[in-house]
Design a protein around this motif. Sequence first.
Motif, PDB file in Angstrom:
ATOM      1  N   ALA A 155     -48.074 -75.494 -43.629  1.00  0.00           N
ATOM      2  CA  ALA A 155     -47.482 -74.273 -43.099  1.00  0.00           C
ATOM      3  C   ALA A 155     -46.596 -74.517 -41.878  1.00  0.00           C
ATOM      4  N   ARG A 156     -46.892 -75.526 -41.094  1.00  0.00           N
ATOM      5  CA  ARG A 156     -46.088 -75.810 -39.905  1.00  0.00           C
ATOM      6  C   ARG A 156     -45.169 -76.970 -40.203  1.00  0.00           C
ATOM      7  N   ASP A 157     -43.920 -76.851 -39.791  1.00  0.00           N
ATOM      8  CA  ASP A 157     -42.972 -77.905 -40.130  1.00  0.00           C
ATOM      9  C   ASP A 157     -43.296 -79.176 -39.361  1.00  0.00           C
ATOM     10  N   ALA A 158     -43.000 -80.301 -39.979  1.00  0.00           N
ATOM     11  CA  ALA A 158     -43.413 -81.600 -39.460  1.00  0.00           C
ATOM     12  C   ALA A 158     -42.784 -81.920 -38.108  1.00  0.00           C
ATOM     13  N   LYS A 159     -41.543 -81.500 -37.881  1.00  0.00           N
ATOM     14  CA  LYS A 159     -40.892 -81.787 -36.603  1.00  0.00           C
ATOM     15  C   LYS A 159     -41.630 -81.104 -35.450  1.00  0.00           C
ATOM     16  N   THR A 160     -42.061 -79.861 -35.662  1.00  0.00           N
ATOM     17  CA  THR A 160     -42.807 -79.152 -34.627  1.00  0.00           C
ATOM     18  C   THR A 160     -44.136 -79.830 -34.352  1.00  0.00           C
ATOM     19  N   VAL A 161     -44.831 -80.214 -35.401  1.00  0.00           N
ATOM     20  CA  VAL A 161     -46.135 -80.865 -35.248  1.00  0.00           C
ATOM     21  C   VAL A 161     -45.987 -82.200 -34.517  1.00  0.00           C
ATOM     22  N   LEU A 162     -44.956 -82.977 -34.880  1.00  0.00           N
ATOM     23  CA  LEU A 162     -44.749 -84.271 -34.233  1.00  0.00           C
ATOM     24  C   LEU A 162     -44.414 -84.097 -32.758  1.00  0.00           C
ATOM     25  N   GLN A 163     -43.610 -83.103 -32.431  1.00  0.00           N
ATOM     26  CA  GLN A 163     -43.265 -82.859 -31.026  1.00  0.00           C
ATOM     27  C   GLN A 163     -44.511 -82.474 -30.230  1.00  0.00           C
ATOM     28  N   ARG A 169     -49.729 -86.146 -25.627  1.00  0.00           N
ATOM     29  CA  ARG A 169     -50.025 -87.499 -25.138  1.00  0.00           C
ATOM     30  C   ARG A 169     -49.100 -87.912 -24.002  1.00  0.00           C
ATOM     31  N   GLY A 170     -48.368 -86.933 -23.465  1.00  0.00           N
ATOM     32  CA  GLY A 170     -47.493 -87.202 -22.341  1.00  0.00           C
ATOM     33  C   GLY A 170     -46.262 -88.012 -22.682  1.00  0.00           C
ATOM     34  N   LEU A 171     -45.855 -87.997 -23.936  1.00  0.00           N
ATOM     35  CA  LEU A 171     -44.698 -88.764 -24.373  1.00  0.00           C
ATOM     36  C   LEU A 171     -43.434 -87.912 -24.369  1.00  0.00           C
ATOM     37  N   GLN A 172     -42.293 -88.573 -24.398  1.00  0.00           N
ATOM     38  CA  GLN A 172     -41.021 -87.883 -24.529  1.00  0.00           C
ATOM     39  C   GLN A 172     -40.923 -87.258 -25.932  1.00  0.00           C
ATOM     40  N   PRO A 173     -40.125 -86.187 -26.087  1.00  0.00           N
ATOM     41  CA  PRO A 173     -39.950 -85.600 -27.417  1.00  0.00           C
ATOM     42  C   PRO A 173     -39.382 -86.630 -28.403  1.00  0.00           C
ATOM     43  N   PRO A 174     -39.748 -86.552 -29.657  1.00  0.00           N
ATOM     44  CA  PRO A 174     -39.217 -87.486 -30.658  1.00  0.00           C
ATOM     45  C   PRO A 174     -37.698 -87.368 -30.760  1.00  0.00           C
ATOM     46  N   LYS A 175     -37.058 -88.466 -31.143  1.00  0.00           N
ATOM     47  CA  LYS A 175     -35.619 -88.485 -31.376  1.00  0.00           C
ATOM     48  C   LYS A 175     -35.352 -88.713 -32.871  1.00  0.00           C
ATOM     49  N   ARG A 210     -31.324 -81.850 -42.218  1.00  0.00           N
ATOM     50  CA  ARG A 210     -32.549 -81.105 -41.881  1.00  0.00           C
ATOM     51  C   ARG A 210     -33.733 -81.597 -42.692  1.00  0.00           C
ATOM     52  N   LEU A 211     -33.520 -81.739 -44.001  1.00  0.00           N
ATOM     53  CA  LEU A 211     -34.614 -82.170 -44.859  1.00  0.00           C
ATOM     54  C   LEU A 211     -35.011 -83.617 -44.566  1.00  0.00           C
ATOM     55  N   ALA A 212     -34.008 -84.461 -44.277  1.00  0.00           N
ATOM     56  CA  ALA A 212     -34.315 -85.852 -43.973  1.00  0.00           C
ATOM     57  C   ALA A 212     -35.090 -85.960 -42.660  1.00  0.00           C
ATOM     58  N   GLU A 213     -34.732 -85.152 -41.671  1.00  0.00           N
ATOM     59  CA  GLU A 213     -35.461 -85.156 -40.398  1.00  0.00           C
ATOM     60  C   GLU A 213     -36.905 -84.719 -40.604  1.00  0.00           C
ATOM     61  N   GLN A 214     -37.099 -83.669 -41.399  1.00  0.00           N
ATOM     62  CA  GLN A 214     -38.456 -83.200 -41.664  1.00  0.00           C
ATOM     63  C   GLN A 214     -39.281 -84.279 -42.377  1.00  0.00           C
ATOM     64  N   ALA A 215     -38.666 -84.933 -43.357  1.00  0.00           N
ATOM     65  CA  ALA A 215     -39.386 -85.966 -44.108  1.00  0.00           C
ATOM     66  C   ALA A 215     -39.703 -87.166 -43.223  1.00  0.00           C
ATOM     67  N   ALA A 216     -38.767 -87.529 -42.347  1.00  0.00           N
ATOM     68  CA  ALA A 216     -39.017 -88.641 -41.440  1.00  0.00           C
ATOM     69  C   ALA A 216     -40.122 -88.303 -40.444  1.00  0.00           C
ATOM     70  N   ALA A 217     -40.116 -87.061 -39.945  1.00  0.00           N
ATOM     71  CA  ALA A 217     -41.172 -86.626 -39.021  1.00  0.00           C
ATOM     72  C   ALA A 217     -42.535 -86.664 -39.707  1.00  0.00           C
ATOM     73  N   LYS A 218     -42.583 -86.219 -40.948  1.00  0.00           N
ATOM     74  CA  LYS A 218     -43.839 -86.238 -41.693  1.00  0.00           C
ATOM     75  C   LYS A 218     -44.337 -87.661 -41.897  1.00  0.00           C
ATOM     76  N   ALA A 219     -43.422 -88.570 -42.244  1.00  0.00           N
ATOM     77  CA  ALA A 219     -43.802 -89.967 -42.441  1.00  0.00           C
ATOM     78  C   ALA A 219     -44.314 -90.590 -41.143  1.00  0.00           C
ATOM     79  N   LEU A 220     -43.670 -90.258 -40.022  1.00  0.00           N
ATOM     80  CA  LEU A 220     -44.093 -90.796 -38.739  1.00  0.00           C
ATOM     81  C   LEU A 220     -45.451 -90.230 -38.320  1.00  0.00           C
ATOM     82  N   LEU A 221     -45.670 -88.947 -38.604  1.00  0.00           N
ATOM     83  CA  LEU A 221     -46.971 -88.338 -38.313  1.00  0.00           C
ATOM     84  C   LEU A 221     -48.087 -89.043 -39.070  1.00  0.00           C
ATOM     85  N   GLU A 222     -47.846 -89.315 -40.339  1.00  0.00           N
ATOM     86  CA  GLU A 222     -48.847 -90.002 -41.151  1.00  0.00           C
ATOM     87  C   GLU A 222     -49.117 -91.395 -40.604  1.00  0.00           C
ATOM     88  N   GLN A 223     -48.069 -92.017 -40.108  1.00  0.00           N
ATOM     89  CA  GLN A 223     -48.190 -93.363 -39.559  1.00  0.00           C
ATOM     90  C   GLN A 223     -49.038 -93.376 -38.283  1.00  0.00           C
TER      91      GLN A 223
END
Length: 228
Positions: A155-163, A169-175, A210-223
């Motif tokens: 339900a929540r988009d991957a970019k929002t969840v990753l940010q 964790r006190g990190l900079q926003p994802p690029k 947009r779709l590629a960013e979402q997919a990349a964010a999802k892959a990074l979250l899983e990682q």
Amino acid sequence: MKLSGDLKEFEGRIGHHFVRTELLVRALTHGSVSSPTRADNQRLEFLGDRVLGLVMAEALLKSDTSASEGQLAPRFNALVRKETCAEVAREIDLGAVLKLGRSEMMSGGRRKQALLGDAMEAVIAAVYRDAGFDVARAMILRLWGARITTVEADARDAKTVLQEWAQARGLQPPKYCQIKRSGPDHAPEFTIEAQLSTGETAQAVAGSKRLAEQAAAKALLEQVDGAE
């Protein structure tokens, strides 16, 4: 209008046999092959989007009687978005029966997410006009299946969840960096890399940034989730 064998098989896959067979033909006709005597599926797509929305709103209210509007809205968006419609379309092999112009066929139109999502909505409208709301609702619920009860995870988009993960964790926003663009102008493919300030990265390829960013964010979250 008599249906061809492949369209009769498609009727079986969606679980509805048309009385007004011309509605199914129109729902599967892309604008690239339309003519003054052959209407495309755009108007049906418009209607199908609204029918799908009502069915999903009802289903979500029924599946979780205590959820607030703030909880229901992202679930609703996840269920009716074009990506989900295209996913369902692939499961019923809708692309195999799409009527496309030569240029769209040559550029892989039967696999394009936007075309599949639009046609799925048009098919919903065709069923609605052929047999009414109850029949259309039954088909939608059958085809969407378990997505309705498991939608919370998507339900929540991957970019929002990753940010939010990074901020917690006190990190900079994802690029997000575009690594490559390939393919013709009418069917581009974008390779996007999501990056964390700690050095972790993940890449994904899609037909829009947009779709590629979402997919990349999802892959990074899983990682990163798997590493914790």
